[in-house]
Design an enzyme around this catalytic site. Structure first.
Site, short mmCIF file in Angstrom:
data_model
loop_
_atom_site.label_atom_id
_atom_site.label_comp_id
_atom_site.label_asym_id
_atom_site.label_seq_id
_atom_site.Cartn_x
_atom_site.Cartn_y
_atom_site.Cartn_z
N ARG A 49 1.97 14.66 -3.30
CA ARG A 49 1.22 15.89 -3.57
C ARG A 49 1.90 17.15 -3.02
O ARG A 49 1.62 18.25 -3.48
CB ARG A 49 -0.17 15.71 -2.93
CG ARG A 49 -1.20 16.66 -3.35
CD ARG A 49 -2.60 16.15 -3.17
NE ARG A 49 -2.85 15.31 -2.00
CZ ARG A 49 -4.01 14.72 -1.76
NH1 ARG A 49 -5.00 14.86 -2.61
NH2 ARG A 49 -4.19 13.99 -0.70
N ASP A 92 -0.52 15.90 -8.55
CA ASP A 92 -1.83 15.42 -8.13
C ASP A 92 -2.15 14.22 -9.02
O ASP A 92 -2.16 14.36 -10.25
CB ASP A 92 -2.87 16.54 -8.30
CG ASP A 92 -4.25 16.07 -7.86
OD1 ASP A 92 -4.48 14.83 -7.78
OD2 ASP A 92 -5.10 16.93 -7.59
N PHE A 93 -2.38 13.06 -8.42
CA PHE A 93 -2.52 11.84 -9.22
C PHE A 93 -3.67 11.92 -10.23
O PHE A 93 -3.71 11.17 -11.19
CB PHE A 93 -2.71 10.61 -8.32
CG PHE A 93 -1.61 10.41 -7.32
CD1 PHE A 93 -0.35 10.92 -7.54
CD2 PHE A 93 -1.85 9.71 -6.14
CE1 PHE A 93 0.68 10.74 -6.61
CE2 PHE A 93 -0.84 9.53 -5.21
CZ PHE A 93 0.43 10.06 -5.44
N LYS A 147 -2.97 -3.62 -0.15
CA LYS A 147 -4.30 -3.93 0.35
C LYS A 147 -4.88 -2.67 0.99
O LYS A 147 -4.10 -1.79 1.36
CB LYS A 147 -4.23 -5.08 1.36
CG LYS A 147 -3.63 -4.68 2.71
CD LYS A 147 -4.14 -5.50 3.86
CE LYS A 147 -4.01 -4.72 5.12
NZ LYS A 147 -4.41 -5.21 6.33
N LYS A 181 6.98 -12.49 4.63
CA LYS A 181 7.70 -12.88 5.86
C LYS A 181 8.42 -14.21 5.62
O LYS A 181 7.83 -15.14 5.08
CB LYS A 181 6.72 -13.04 7.03
CG LYS A 181 6.13 -11.72 7.51
CD LYS A 181 5.12 -12.00 8.62
CE LYS A 181 4.37 -10.74 9.03
NZ LYS A 181 5.08 -9.91 9.97
N ASP A 234 -9.87 -6.26 7.79
CA ASP A 234 -8.49 -5.78 7.88
C ASP A 234 -7.49 -6.93 8.00
O ASP A 234 -6.37 -6.82 7.51
CB ASP A 234 -8.37 -4.87 9.11
CG ASP A 234 -7.13 -4.00 9.04
OD1 ASP A 234 -6.78 -3.54 7.93
OD2 ASP A 234 -6.49 -3.77 10.08
N HIS A 239 -4.61 -11.62 5.47
CA HIS A 239 -3.50 -12.33 6.12
C HIS A 239 -3.90 -13.72 6.63
O HIS A 239 -3.22 -14.71 6.38
CB HIS A 239 -2.95 -11.53 7.31
CG HIS A 239 -2.60 -10.11 6.97
ND1 HIS A 239 -2.00 -9.76 5.79
CD2 HIS A 239 -2.73 -8.96 7.66
CE1 HIS A 239 -1.80 -8.45 5.77
NE2 HIS A 239 -2.24 -7.95 6.89
P1 NDP Z 1 -1.09 7.65 3.55
O1 NDP Z 1 -2.39 8.36 3.53
O2 NDP Z 1 -0.15 7.90 4.67
O3 NDP Z 1 -0.31 7.93 2.21
C1 NDP Z 1 -0.93 8.03 0.97
C2 NDP Z 1 -0.20 9.04 0.18
O4 NDP Z 1 -0.85 9.23 -1.08
C3 NDP Z 1 -0.17 10.37 0.90
O5 NDP Z 1 1.13 10.88 0.85
C4 NDP Z 1 -1.13 11.21 0.08
O6 NDP Z 1 -0.77 12.56 -0.01
C5 NDP Z 1 -0.99 10.61 -1.31
N1 NDP Z 1 -2.16 10.91 -2.11
C6 NDP Z 1 -3.43 10.50 -1.93
N2 NDP Z 1 -4.21 11.00 -2.92
C7 NDP Z 1 -3.40 11.74 -3.72
C8 NDP Z 1 -3.59 12.49 -4.90
N3 NDP Z 1 -4.78 12.62 -5.49
N4 NDP Z 1 -2.52 13.10 -5.45
C9 NDP Z 1 -1.31 13.00 -4.89
N5 NDP Z 1 -1.05 12.32 -3.75
C10 NDP Z 1 -2.09 11.68 -3.19
O7 NDP Z 1 -1.43 6.11 3.41
P2 NDP Z 1 -0.48 4.89 3.77
O8 NDP Z 1 0.89 5.20 3.35
O9 NDP Z 1 -0.73 4.51 5.15
O10 NDP Z 1 -1.11 3.76 2.86
C11 NDP Z 1 -0.89 3.67 1.47
C12 NDP Z 1 -1.55 2.39 0.96
O11 NDP Z 1 -0.95 1.29 1.61
C13 NDP Z 1 -3.04 2.30 1.27
O12 NDP Z 1 -3.67 1.60 0.25
C14 NDP Z 1 -3.07 1.48 2.55
O13 NDP Z 1 -4.29 0.79 2.69
C15 NDP Z 1 -1.92 0.52 2.29
N6 NDP Z 1 -1.33 -0.03 3.49
C16 NDP Z 1 -0.73 0.77 4.41
C17 NDP Z 1 -0.12 0.23 5.53
C18 NDP Z 1 0.59 1.08 6.52
O14 NDP Z 1 1.21 0.52 7.43
N7 NDP Z 1 0.56 2.39 6.40
C19 NDP Z 1 -0.13 -1.23 5.77
C20 NDP Z 1 -0.77 -1.98 4.73
C21 NDP Z 1 -1.34 -1.39 3.64
P3 NDP Z 1 -1.20 13.59 1.15
O15 NDP Z 1 -0.32 13.23 2.29
O16 NDP Z 1 -0.89 14.91 0.54
O17 NDP Z 1 -2.66 13.36 1.39
#
Ligand code: NDP
Length: 488
Positions: A49, A92-93, A147, A181, A234, A239
């Site tokens: 975004r 924006d998604f 997840k 893993k 969680d 897992h």
């Molecule tokens: P984050 O919130 O850090 O990242 C999500 C990204 O998606 C952000 O960059 C956010 O942008 C973007 N986003 C959300 N909505 C929109 C939109 N409408 N338009 C454009 N961009 C958008 O989440 P994570 O990276 O931590 O997690 C991502 C997925 O992975 C989730 O489903 C989470 O449950 C899963 N997950 C994550 C883990 C982790 O270690 N982080 C581990 C296991 C699973 P913006 O920053 O601008 O809000």
């Protein structure tokens, strides 16, 4: 190393500037580049975004690679070559019209397409629909989702339905990163390549199984997400139940994705329902209070930043799980997982039954069970505890228990153990679904977990407190000692 796909793949990475993408996905893709596994011409479209240009994003990603790739494995030239594959798109998604740009990017290169949704699950349906209406994907597109798939059975069905409206099941790659893993995949090799174990793997020979996934960290600033989920959603729904399935499933006919997943589903279907009157003996919920981890004081769950002081969310859960089938009748699987435990550790212990007749000193009878210890982390490896005679003239036939030890990093010194996401991304590129979770697996797992959560709600009982740096509430020890056993 030779590229084994021979296929150029394009990857559209939604959520490319999020935590998961920067900490895990880009480093994993870099490692695939380093191993020469990304075909020439394969490209990556990072989509997020924030307003930014491609050069700015490449610089940012370079910084993140320096941070998250081990120094010995980081090569500036490879990183720069890798980043030349990356373009950035600010989108924006929810903005359907903006997806036309994706088509332009696609037309320019015209490779096989992988769409990775590293976004909140609430966006999966939105992205899928917009991709479809903008004709950015087709029946060959592979789609990777993270997840959690939902919060319970009903919400997981909504997400799966939304994805299913656009993609067939054979296009969907639902990640449970534990399946990536090496040691977890080794469970399949261990069980089905070694007849020694295959022939012993049932209620005739195994008394019980322990699966522990312990974290020493707390909620790491994820209060908002974690407090709504809790440890059972969680960690257990995905897992731990996946590990249980790999230990408990019958031999698959072959290594194809559906053969393996069919067997896992049979286990999930056979999980014995935990009724309200079993809660006392089969389930322990805990929540950490302040304590000390490795000599350092840490706050309690309710004192973490942003905490709701009245929260009754569990940060620890221990379960006695029974499987109602011929192979496992009468063999409990004790599961425990928690935060702020003394160390970060994941292991599975198979406790074999003792020999039918015991002829050694009776005070050593407690040693008589062989144990197979499978360490997922740290020090991935396996140890089989066997009994031998104690050495020395004065020892008679005293026994001692010692390990037949296999520590992967020592035994196979030259082999680097890839991170789970490297393996998973590589399997997506090859189109192999066997390390990904099928819709029915997700839903049967939720069905089982939901009834435990429902019992909690009905009982209104708060979680039991445990001090950070301990192995959870004493009730979890009582749960297993009641059966005449102990956590290893
Ligand atoms: P984050 O919130 O850090 O990242 C999500 C990204 O998606 C952000 O960059 C956010 O942008 C973007 N986003 C959300 N909505 C929109 C939109 N409408 N338009 C454009 N961009 C958008 O989440 P994570 O990276 O931590 O997690 C991502 C997925 O992975 C989730 O489903 C989470 O449950 C899963 N997950 C994550 C883990 C982790 O270690 N982080 C581990 C296991 C699973 P913006 O920053 O601008 O809000």
């Amino acid at each position: 190393m030779v590229n084994q796909t021979n296929t150029r793949c394009d990857l559209m990475l939604f959520g490319a500037l999020g935590d998961l993408a920067q900490r895990k996905l880009f480093p994993a893709l870099y490692q695939l580049e380093r191993a020469n596994l990304l075909a020439d011409g394969s490209r990556i479209l990072a989509i997020a975004r924030s307003e930014a240009g491609t050069d700015e994003v490449r610089n940012k990603l370079l910084e993140k690679l320096r941070q998250h790739v081990k120094p010995a494995e980081f090569d500036e030239n490879i990183a720069n070559d890798f980043l030349q594959r990356v373009d950035y798109l600010c989108l924006d998604f929810a903005d359907q019209e903006g997806y036309q740009v994706l088509n332009e990017w696609r037309d320019a290169v015209n490779n096989e397409l992988i769409v990775y949704m590293a976004t909140p699950p609430s966006m999966y349906g939105v992205i899928a629909r917009n991709m479809k209406s903008s004709q950015c994907c087709n029946e060959h597109t592979r789609v990777v989702v993270e997840k959690p798939i939902g919060h319970d059975l009903e919400s997981s069905k909504v997400i799966n339905d939304e994805l299913g409206e656009v993609y067939n099941e054979n296009q969907l790659f639902r990640i449970d990163h534990y399946l990536g893993k090496e040691t977890v995949q080794n469970l399949i090799a261990l069980r089905f390549a070694n007849n020694l174990f295959a022939s012993q793997w049932d209620q005739n020979h195994i008394s019980h199984v322990e699966i522990s996934v312990a974290e020493s960290v707390g909620i790491e600033g994820r209060w908002g997400y974690f407090d709504k989920a809790g440890q059972i959603r969680d960690m257990v729904q995905n897992h731990l139940l996946q590990l249980l399935c790999l230990i408990a499933m019958d031999p698959p006919a072959d290594l194809s994705a559906d053969s393996i997943r069919d067997e896992k589903v049979k286990v999930l279907k056979a999980l014995k329902r935990i009724t309200p009157n079993m809660m006392e003996t089969h389930v322990v919920r805990g929540q950490y209070t302040a304590g000390t981890i490795m000599g350092k004081p840490v706050p309690g769950y309710l004192e973490e930043d942003g905490a709701n002081r009245g929260s009754e969310t569990e940060t620890f859960v221990a379960l006695k799980v029974e499987i109602d089938n011929w192979r496992w009748s009468g063999v409990p699987f004790y599961l425990r997982t928690g935060k702020r435990l003394p160390e970060k550790m994941s292991q599975i212990i198979i406790h074999f039954k003792p020999a039918p007749h015991y002829i050694f000193d009776s005070d050593q009878k407690h040693l008589a069970n062989n144990k197979l210890i499978i360490r997922l982390q740290p020090d991935e490896g396996m140890a089989l505890k066997i009994l031998t005679k104690d050495q020395g003239l004065d020892k008679g036939m005293r026994l001692r228990q010692g390990p037949l030890e296999l520590t992967f990093s020592e035994t196979f010194e030259s082999d680097r153990i890839p991170d789970a996401y490297e393996r998973l991304l590589w399997e997506v590129m090859k189109g192999n679904q066997y390390l990904f979770v099928r819709r029915d697996e997700v839903e049967y797992a939720w069905r089982w977990v939901d009834q435990v959560i429902q019992n909690w709600h009905d009982s209104d009982e708060p979680p039991k407190r445990y001090a950070s740096g301990t192995w959870g509430p004493v009730a979890s020890i009582a749960m297993i000692t009641r059966d005449g056993r102990s956590w290893y």
